[in-house]
Scaffold this motif. Sequence first.
Motif, short mmCIF file in Angstrom:
data_model
loop_
_atom_site.label_atom_id
_atom_site.label_comp_id
_atom_site.label_asym_id
_atom_site.label_seq_id
_atom_site.Cartn_x
_atom_site.Cartn_y
_atom_site.Cartn_z
N UNK A 225 1.02 -1.02 0.02
CA UNK A 225 0.14 0.12 0.07
C UNK A 225 0.78 1.10 -0.15
N UNK A 226 1.92 1.23 0.77
CA UNK A 226 2.74 2.26 0.85
C UNK A 226 3.56 2.69 -0.59
N UNK A 227 4.09 1.53 -1.13
CA UNK A 227 4.61 1.64 -2.36
C UNK A 227 3.69 2.46 -3.54
N UNK A 228 2.28 1.62 -3.47
CA UNK A 228 1.20 2.36 -4.36
C UNK A 228 1.01 3.78 -4.17
N UNK A 229 1.09 4.10 -2.88
CA UNK A 229 0.89 5.51 -2.54
C UNK A 229 1.79 6.51 -3.22
N UNK A 230 3.17 5.94 -3.13
CA UNK A 230 4.08 6.90 -3.70
C UNK A 230 4.08 6.89 -5.11
N UNK B 239 -2.50 9.54 -0.07
CA UNK B 239 -1.42 9.99 -0.68
C UNK B 239 -1.99 11.62 -0.98
N UNK B 240 -3.22 11.69 -1.35
CA UNK B 240 -3.77 13.09 -1.65
C UNK B 240 -3.79 13.91 -0.36
N UNK B 241 -4.20 13.15 0.69
CA UNK B 241 -4.04 14.23 1.84
C UNK B 241 -2.64 14.52 2.26
#
Length: 461
Positions: free
Chosen positions: A97-102, A265-267
Motif C-alpha cells: 500500500x505504501x509503494x502504491x501511495x508513492x 496520498x492526496x491528503x
Amino acid sequence: MMTDKNIVLDVREVPKMSKWFLFSVQHLFAMFGSTILVPFLTDLSQAVALISSGAGTLAYLLITKGRIPAYLGSSFAFITPITSAMAISGTGGVMIGSFLAGIVYGILSLLIKTFGTKWLMKILPPVVVGPVIIVIGLGLAPTAIDMAMNVNEQYSGVHFSAAIVTLLITVIGSLMFRGFFGLIPILIGIIGGYLYSMFITAVSGVGVLNTDGVSAAWQKITESSSFSEAIGAIFVMPEFVIPFVTYNPAEIFNWSIVMIMVPVAIVTVAEHIGDQMVLSKIAGRNFLEKPGLHRSILGDGVATMIASLLGGPPNTTYGENIGVLAITRVFSVFVIGGAAVLAILFGFIGIITEVIASIPTPVMGGISILLFGIIASSGLRMLIDNQIDLGDKRNLIISSVILVIGIGGAYVDIPIKNAENLQIEGMALAALIGLVLNLVLPGKESGFGNGQMFEAPEENK
C-alpha cells in the motif's frame, strides 16, 4: 522579505567541517522523536524507519537538484491506514500500500509538470493557504503538550518540568547565545533537558529518564571477548521487510489495502504543499517554481517508495526541521544531507539508537512546543505579508471555517469493506473545505491580497 544578512548558510553553501556535524545532529534530533513514534504506534521497526528516512531524504535532495533544504520522516497521516492494512495482510501488505501511495505522488508530479502550477495557485490563494499552515502547526499542538506533561494520559508535574526547562534553555539560547552556539539552540536545549531529566530522576525517584537500553547495549559491547564480537555488538542489523525476500507481494495483495492507503496520498500531498509554502516563506525563495513543485512531490513519492522497499513507514517533509531552519537560518542542503547520512548510520549502530531513544518524551515535547508554534506563526505571517483583509466577510468566513474545522478535530468517515473506516480529518479536511469555499464564494480577488504570496525576493528571482 529576507535579505542576505539574514542567512547564515545559503541553500547551496557547504558548512565548515568543524560545524557541519553539529548542524546535522541538530536536525537529526529534531526529527527523531516523530520519526520513531510512527513505527512505535504501528508495530514497524524504529531502526528501519530511521534508515528509510535518511535514504528517502537523500533521494529527495537528488531529485530536487539539491535546491530544497527539507528533511523527510515518518508520516503521521498513515498511522490509521497502516494499522488497518496490517490487520488485513500484515507488514507486507502495508509495504504494498505504501509503494502504491508513492506511485500516486509520481502521477501528480507528472500532471503538474505537464500543466504547470498556475491552475494550482489559483485554487490556493493566501486566504486559504495561510490558515491551513496555521492548522498544520496548531494541529500538532496537542501532541506537543501531551508529550510535555502527560505519562500514560495522566498529568505529571515532574515530567512537565523537564519540558519547561528544555523549552526555556532553547528559547534563551535562540535569543541570547552568539556565534556558533547561537546556531544550535535546539541541540543545546535537548542536551540541557536530558541532563535535567537525569538530575530530576535521581532526586525525585520519578522515572523521567530511562537508560536501561543504553546500559544493556554498552554491557554487551564491553563484555565482548574479541574484536569481531565487539563489532557485532556495536553494529546491529535492523529487521528489514523486503519484497520477494521477506514476503511475496503476489500472495498477499488485497484491493482493500489499495482502498485504505492510496487515497491518503492526496491528503499528504496537500500537507506537502503547505510545508513547501512555509519553507519558501522562511528561506525567501519560491521552491514551488524552482526547482518546481513537480520535483518536490516526486521526491516525496520516491522517498515513500524507498521506505516501502525497506520496511519503513511512508515519508513526508517534516515541520520540525522547518522549524530548525527558521531558528538557525542555516539553509544548507549539505547540512540536511549530513543528517540523512547520520540517520542511516545510527540505524545500524545499536547503542546510538538506544541513546537517542532514551531522550525523555517531555524533553521532545518541550522542543516541539516551540517548533510547532513556529509553523503556525509562519501561516499568520503569510496573511500579514499578503495584506489579507479579514474585515472582508468572504476572507473572514474562509479563514474561520478552516481554523475551526482543522483544529477542532472534525473528520469525514468513509466506510471501507472488510476494514476499518478511512478518515479524512484535521488539516486535510480543512484544506478541502477551504478550497471549495474559495471556489464557490464570490469576490475571489480579495483572497489574494497584494498577490505577493509566491513572489520570491528580488535577489532570488
